[in-house]
Motif scaffolding. Structure first.
Motif, short mmCIF file in Angstrom:
data_model
loop_
_atom_site.label_atom_id
_atom_site.label_comp_id
_atom_site.label_asym_id
_atom_site.label_seq_id
_atom_site.Cartn_x
_atom_site.Cartn_y
_atom_site.Cartn_z
N ILE A 171 142.31 27.41 85.35
CA ILE A 171 141.00 27.78 85.91
C ILE A 171 140.04 26.63 85.65
CG2 ILE A 171 139.07 29.41 85.77
CD1 ILE A 171 141.70 30.66 86.84
N VAL A 172 139.42 26.14 86.71
CA VAL A 172 138.43 25.06 86.58
C VAL A 172 137.10 25.62 87.07
CG1 VAL A 172 137.78 22.73 87.26
CG2 VAL A 172 140.21 23.32 86.96
N VAL A 173 136.17 25.82 86.13
CA VAL A 173 134.88 26.39 86.51
C VAL A 173 134.04 25.36 87.23
CG1 VAL A 173 134.88 28.08 84.62
CG2 VAL A 173 133.75 25.88 84.29
N GLY A 174 133.19 25.86 88.13
CA GLY A 174 132.28 24.99 88.85
C GLY A 174 131.16 24.50 87.95
N ASP A 175 130.43 23.49 88.41
CA ASP A 175 129.33 22.92 87.63
C ASP A 175 128.29 23.97 87.28
OD1 ASP A 175 130.53 20.45 87.73
OD2 ASP A 175 129.29 19.72 89.40
N ASP A 176 128.04 24.92 88.18
CA ASP A 176 127.03 25.95 87.91
C ASP A 176 127.40 26.80 86.71
OD1 ASP A 176 125.47 25.11 90.04
OD2 ASP A 176 126.37 26.52 91.45
N VAL A 177 128.69 27.08 86.55
CA VAL A 177 129.15 27.87 85.40
C VAL A 177 128.99 27.04 84.13
CG1 VAL A 177 131.11 29.03 84.32
CG2 VAL A 177 130.76 29.22 86.79
N ALA A 178 129.40 25.79 84.21
CA ALA A 178 129.33 24.92 83.03
C ALA A 178 127.90 24.75 82.53
CB ALA A 178 129.95 23.56 83.36
N THR A 179 126.92 24.78 83.45
CA THR A 179 125.53 24.57 83.06
C THR A 179 124.72 25.86 82.96
OG1 THR A 179 124.83 24.23 85.36
CG2 THR A 179 125.49 22.27 84.10
N GLY A 180 125.33 27.00 83.31
CA GLY A 180 124.60 28.27 83.26
C GLY A 180 123.51 28.35 84.32
N ALA A 181 123.75 27.74 85.48
CA ALA A 181 122.75 27.67 86.55
C ALA A 181 122.66 28.99 87.32
CB ALA A 181 123.11 26.55 87.51
N GLU A 182 121.55 29.16 88.01
CA GLU A 182 121.40 30.27 88.95
C GLU A 182 122.21 29.93 90.19
OE1 GLU A 182 119.58 33.25 88.77
OE2 GLU A 182 119.29 32.76 86.66
N ILE A 183 122.95 30.91 90.69
CA ILE A 183 123.76 30.67 91.88
C ILE A 183 123.56 31.80 92.88
CG2 ILE A 183 125.52 29.32 90.69
CD1 ILE A 183 127.33 31.77 90.75
N ALA A 184 123.89 31.50 94.12
CA ALA A 184 123.83 32.50 95.19
C ALA A 184 125.21 33.13 95.34
CB ALA A 184 123.43 31.84 96.50
N ALA A 185 125.24 34.36 95.84
CA ALA A 185 126.52 34.97 96.19
C ALA A 185 127.19 34.05 97.20
CB ALA A 185 126.32 36.35 96.77
N GLY A 186 128.48 33.82 97.04
CA GLY A 186 129.22 32.94 97.94
C GLY A 186 129.34 31.51 97.44
N SER A 187 128.58 31.16 96.39
CA SER A 187 128.71 29.82 95.79
C SER A 187 130.03 29.72 95.04
CB SER A 187 127.57 29.57 94.80
OG SER A 187 126.33 29.60 95.44
N LEU A 188 130.56 28.51 94.93
CA LEU A 188 131.80 28.32 94.19
C LEU A 188 131.60 28.70 92.72
CD1 LEU A 188 134.74 27.28 94.15
CD2 LEU A 188 133.79 25.08 93.41
N LEU A 189 132.45 29.58 92.23
CA LEU A 189 132.40 30.00 90.83
C LEU A 189 133.46 29.21 90.04
CD1 LEU A 189 130.78 32.02 89.13
CD2 LEU A 189 132.57 33.71 89.57
N PHE A 190 134.69 29.21 90.56
CA PHE A 190 135.77 28.44 89.93
C PHE A 190 136.91 28.25 90.91
CE2 PHE A 190 136.58 32.90 88.73
CZ PHE A 190 137.92 33.06 89.06
N THR A 191 137.83 27.34 90.57
CA THR A 191 139.08 27.22 91.32
C THR A 191 140.22 27.61 90.41
OG1 THR A 191 139.26 24.87 90.78
CG2 THR A 191 138.23 25.41 92.87
N ALA A 192 141.25 28.17 91.03
CA ALA A 192 142.42 28.62 90.29
C ALA A 192 143.66 27.92 90.85
CB ALA A 192 142.57 30.14 90.43
N ASP A 193 144.43 27.31 89.96
CA ASP A 193 145.68 26.67 90.37
C ASP A 193 146.83 27.61 90.00
OD1 ASP A 193 144.43 24.33 91.25
OD2 ASP A 193 144.40 23.52 89.23
#
Length: 156
Positions: free
Chosen positions: A133-155
Motif C-alpha cells: 500500500i502506497v499512500v498518497g501525499d495527502d495522507v502522508a501530510t494529513g491534508a484536506e481532500i475531496a471525495a474522489g481524490s487519490l487516497l492510496f495505491t495497492a499493488d
C-alpha cells in the motif's frame, strides 16, 4: 502484478491507518489502507474503486475490482451499533459500480451525536503486506481532500 488506485470515498482530512483510534483498523487486522476524517455534515460516500458490490451493510461496503482487489469502506467506528440509523444506501449488493458513484448518504452529525467517531477507514481486504500500500501525499501530510481524490495505491 497490478496496481489499483483507491480514491477517497468522502471528503475530509486524510489520515494514516495507524492514526485510526481502533486497533482492528490501526494494526491492519482487516487489511491495509488509509482513512478520512469527514466534515460534520450529511455527505455522500462514493465508490473508491470501480467493481462489484459484494457486501453492503448500512455502515460499510466492500467492492471487488475486475483485478480481484477487495476494498472495504467503513463509515465510522462501532457504527454497527446504530443499526442503520444515519445511513441511506443508494446501491444494492451485487451491483456494478464505477469509482465516484454515490453508495451511501452518511449523516455524520447523527453518528457524532451518538458519541461515535465518524472516521472512515478504507482498506484492501486481507492485505497482509503493508508495503503493498502506497499512500498518497495527502495522507502522508494529513491534508484536506475531496471525495474522489487519490487516497492510496495497492499493488497485488
Amino acid at each position: 502484478m497490478s496496481t489499483t488506485s483507491v480514491h477517497a470515498p468522502v471528503p475530509g482530512r486524510a489520515v494514516t491507518l495507524g492514526d485510526v483510534p481502533d486497533p482492528v483498523f490501526a494494526q491492519g487486522m482487516v487489511g491495509y489502507g488509509a482513512a478520512v476524517d469527514p466534515p460534520h455534515d450529511i455527505i455522500d460516500a462514493v465508490a473508491p474503486v470501480s467493481g462489484r458490490v459484494i457486501k453492503l451493510m448500512p455502515h460499510a461496503y466492500i467492492i471487488v475490482t475486475s483485478e480481484n482487489v477487495g476494498v472495504l469502506v467503513h463509515l465510522g467506528l462501532d457504527t454497527v451499533a446504530l443499526q442503520g440509523a444515519g445511513f441511506s444506501a443508494h446501491v444494492s449488493e451485487g451491483d456494478t459500480v464505477t469509482a465516484g458513484q454515490t453508495m451511501i448518504t452518511y449523516d455524520v452529525p447523527s453518528v457524532v451525536a451518538a458519541g461515535l467517531n465518524p472516521i472512515v477507514p478504507v482498506v484492501v481486504m486481507d492485505e497482509r503486506e503493508p508495503g503493498n500500500i502506497v499512500v498518497g501525499d495527502d495522507v502522508a501530510t494529513g491534508a484536506e481532500i475531496a471525495a474522489g481524490s487519490l487516497l492510496f495505491t495497492a499493488d497485488k
